[in-house]
Design an enzyme around this catalytic site. Structure first.
Site, short mmCIF file in Angstrom:
data_model
loop_
_atom_site.label_atom_id
_atom_site.label_comp_id
_atom_site.label_asym_id
_atom_site.label_seq_id
_atom_site.Cartn_x
_atom_site.Cartn_y
_atom_site.Cartn_z
CG ASP A 120 -1.69 -1.28 1.41
OD1 ASP A 120 -2.10 -1.88 0.41
OD2 ASP A 120 -1.85 -1.72 2.58
CD GLU B 117 -9.95 -3.02 -0.70
OE1 GLU B 117 -10.52 -3.60 0.21
OE2 GLU B 117 -8.84 -3.37 -1.13
#
Ligand SMILES: *[C@@H]1O[C@H](CO)[C@@H](O)[C@H](O)[C@H]1NC(C)=O
Ligand SMILES: *[C@@H]1O[C@H](CO)[C@@H](O)[C@H](O)[C@H]1NC(C)=O
Ligand SMILES: *[C@@H]1O[C@H](CO)[C@@H](O)[C@H](O)[C@H]1NC(C)=O
Ligand SMILES: *[C@@H]1O[C@H](CO)[C@@H](O)[C@H](O)[C@H]1NC(C)=O
Ligand SMILES: *[C@@H]1O[C@H](CO)[C@@H](O)[C@H](O)[C@H]1NC(C)=O
Length: 572
Positions: free
Chosen positions: A37, A213
């Site tokens: 991420d 997301e």
């Protein structure tokens, strides 16, 4: 790489093992070892990346670079218990997907800590942000909480001063539709100024597995962009982008979506790419970062390093960003940047009084359990064992190369068969494998090598994340001849296995009482998740009882590339 130019105050020596020729090529991953991420920001000539750390403490490493190639770990955004208290937090819950941004002299790190997240119960968390005016100080504010429930929070400043928080969530009771949600917020208090609005459903059919997301909102040349991750965390993972006239849309779909997707060809050496962020470089060129995995031997059950951080060039076509010229991300991107990074070993002889920031605890220590004393890392045991969902006396450092050997020496004189210290190839409380020293069941002075391995029967499937359906824990004992000599302990990792070894004394050959298939550290444990990757650890435990016996680790050595002939572009 990340640790090459760490400041003089840290006590370790970097050994250059192998130098690669001066080919103009970008070698990925730019931050090896699990670093999912990634979020990137540039301030002047300095680039910064933040990544996810789950139940490890401290949370959110901040990496710094001036050339996008050499990254140095400068600290962590969440490094005090008042910012992050992880006691009891399940494996793979904890600290998720950050967004790192800079506005008028202040750095903002938006983050989400998932406290209630198991296969049975997943309560949406409240995201938050922390701030600092000096990112090199390692001093960040306490959390400023947002109001809405969701994760992967983004922060965006519009030109008129409005600040938007954008996140991944659903509308819970009503439609159960996953989507990208947004509110205007007061950036001082975190309070919502407008109701939460669902601004985008994603480009894929709206299922929980494909949920949109990781949103990031940008304003580039008067056009607003919304970049998201979709397709789940496995081989269907991807990045897609929309553009529109406001930070909330309405959105025009990029006809070239997905702009990042390696899963169309499952033999690509890099897979699961997505969760991207991008930035304009100091020279005007654009660059993106994303997570990806490197299945060993083409096998998705051998991704024990987990999701690492990759870099790629970004160009523009008809007002749309193009990631890596529309090609899959690879370990070796020709013609961009100059990679100067040699293979590196890490050797810490523990002569400094502080640990460098590359070491982690699992959850917060209740109180300090480690001491650095002339040439040793001393761990005082506590009652927790490595399989407890709590805070064992365990210190870990990420594995950074698929071919990597970890070695230390351990002075430890156990008093019974509960006192135990050693090393681990560690993923989380459900997946960990140890070789250590323990004592006699009669309280005598005999010592034993204890080897504990956790091997899972796996359900094979390349597309989604594989899950274990059975777990076998094996414990074996081998007698040691001396009651007190230091024992060298080692874990030798290659693409598909880990060998756990020991040697009594300083110059004996290693004996390897166990080898495990590294798929044991590559697939989600029964009832768990696979979001992290492997780390090497040193521990001291009383296995349920307090133990008064200290464990002294004499050095910490991680040597990459052992047992394999290295080719160009194959540096780690
Ligand atoms: C933004 O506009 C300028 C001026 O028209 C142009 O030179 C530049 O390439 C544009 N940048 C992007 C990312 O489209
Ligand atoms: C898939 O990727 C592999 C490895 O990069 C490559 O050799 C092969 O040609 C690709 N196949 C297709 C159909 O593009
Ligand atoms: C440890 O020692 C106790 C006796 O002190 C014995 O009952 C127990 O079985 C031993 N455990 C192991 C794992 O050897
Ligand atoms: C687990 O899955 C494997 C592979 O599909 C299968 O061979 C094995 O029988 C399964 N074990 C259990 C306990 O279900
Ligand atoms: C990895 O190491 C194991 C022994 O630990 C060995 O059996 C295996 O052949 C090695 N595999 C590779 C690909 O080097």
């Amino acid at each position: 790489m990340a640790y090459r130019s760490i400041s003089w105050s840290f006590s370790f020596v970097v050994v250059l093992v192998f130098c690669i020729g001066p080919a103009v090529a970008l070698l990925n991953p730019i931050i090896p070892g699990w670093n999912p991420d990634p979020s990137i920001v540039r301030v002047g000539a300095d680039y910064f990346i933040a990544t996810s750390t789950f139940e490890y403490f401290p949370g959110h490493p901040i990496y710094h670079s001036k050339n996008l190639v050499d990254w140095k770990l400068i600290g962590h955004g969440l490094n005090r218990p008042s910012q992050l208290s992880l006691l009891g937090t399940p494996s793979d819950a904890g600290v998720w997907a950050p967004t790192l941004r800079y506005h008028k002299g202040t750095f903002y790190l938006a983050s989400t800590t998932r406290y209630v997240y198991t296969s049975e119960l997943r309560l949406f968390p409240r995201s938050f942000y922390v701030t600092t005016n000096d990112i090199f100080s390692n001093k960040w504010s306490d959390p400023i909480y947002l109001d809405s429930l969701g994760y992967d929070a983004d922060l965006f400043w519009d030109t008129n001063g409005d600040v938007y928080s954008t996140w991944s969530g659903n509308n819970n009771a009503i439609e159960k539709i996953y989507g990208i949600w947004q509110s205007k917020i007061d950036i001082i208090t975190g309070n919502s100024l407008t109701p939460a609005v669902n601004i985008f459903h994603g480009t894929l059919p709206n299922t929980a597995a494909a949920r949109p997301e990781g949103p990031h909102v940008y304003l580039i040349n008067s056009t607003y962009y919304l970049l998201i991750a979709e397709g789940g965390t496995g081989a269907d993972h991807r990045a897609t982008i929309q553009r529109g006239p406001s930070p909330s849309g309405p959105w025009e779909n990029n006809p070239k979506n997905p702009i990042l997707f390696n899963g169309a060809n499952l033999t690509n050496p890099v897979q699961d790419t997505g969760h991207a962020d991008f930035v304009q470089g100091v020279d005007g060129r654009w660059w993106g970062v994303a997570l990806g995995v490197r299945p060993q031997n083409g096998d998705f059950n051998h991704i024990q390093l987990g999701r690492e951080t990759f870099l790629f060039p970004v160009t523009w076509e008809s007002g749309w960003p193009v990631f890596n010229a529309g090609k899959p991300i690879s370990e070796h991107i020709e013609g961009v940047l100059q990679d100067k990074s040699p293979l590196e070993s890490y050797l810490n002889d523990f002569t400094s009084r502080t640990l460098d920031p590359s070491f982690y605890f699992i959850r917060n220590p209740y109180k300090p359990f480690h001491t650095l004393r002339a040439g040793a890392l001393q761990l005082n045991a506590n009652s927790y064992a490595l399989g407890d969902r709590d805070s064992a006396a365990l210190i870990v450092r990420k594995q950074m190369s698929y071919q990597e050997t970890f070695e230390t020496s351990l002075s430890f004189v156990p008093t019974n068969n509960l006192t135990e210290a050693g090393i681990s190839i560690y993923y989380g409380d459900m997946l960990h494998n140890e070789i250590g020293i323990t004592g006699d069941s009669n309280g005598g002075s005999n010592r034993f090598i204890v080897v504990r391995t956790i091997v899972q029967a796996k359900q094979v499937g390349p597309w989604a994340l594989t899950t274990a359906n059975a777990t076998v824990i094996t414990t074996r004992y081998v007698s040691l001849s001396s009651p007190d000599t230091p024992v060298r302990l080692t874990i030798v990792g290659n693409s598909t296995s880990y060998a756990l070894g020991y040697a009594e004394g300083a110059d004996k050959e290693f004996t390897f009482p166990a080898t495990i298939d590294s798929s044991a550290l590559s697939i989600a444990p029964t009832g768990g998740f696979f979001f992290k990757g492997a780390a090497f650890g040193a521990y001291n435990t009383g296995n349920g009882k307090p133990s008064l016996v200290p464990a002294d680790f004499g050095y910490w050595k991680q040597v990459p590339g052992v047992g394999k002939k290295l080719g160009a572009g194959d540096r780690r």
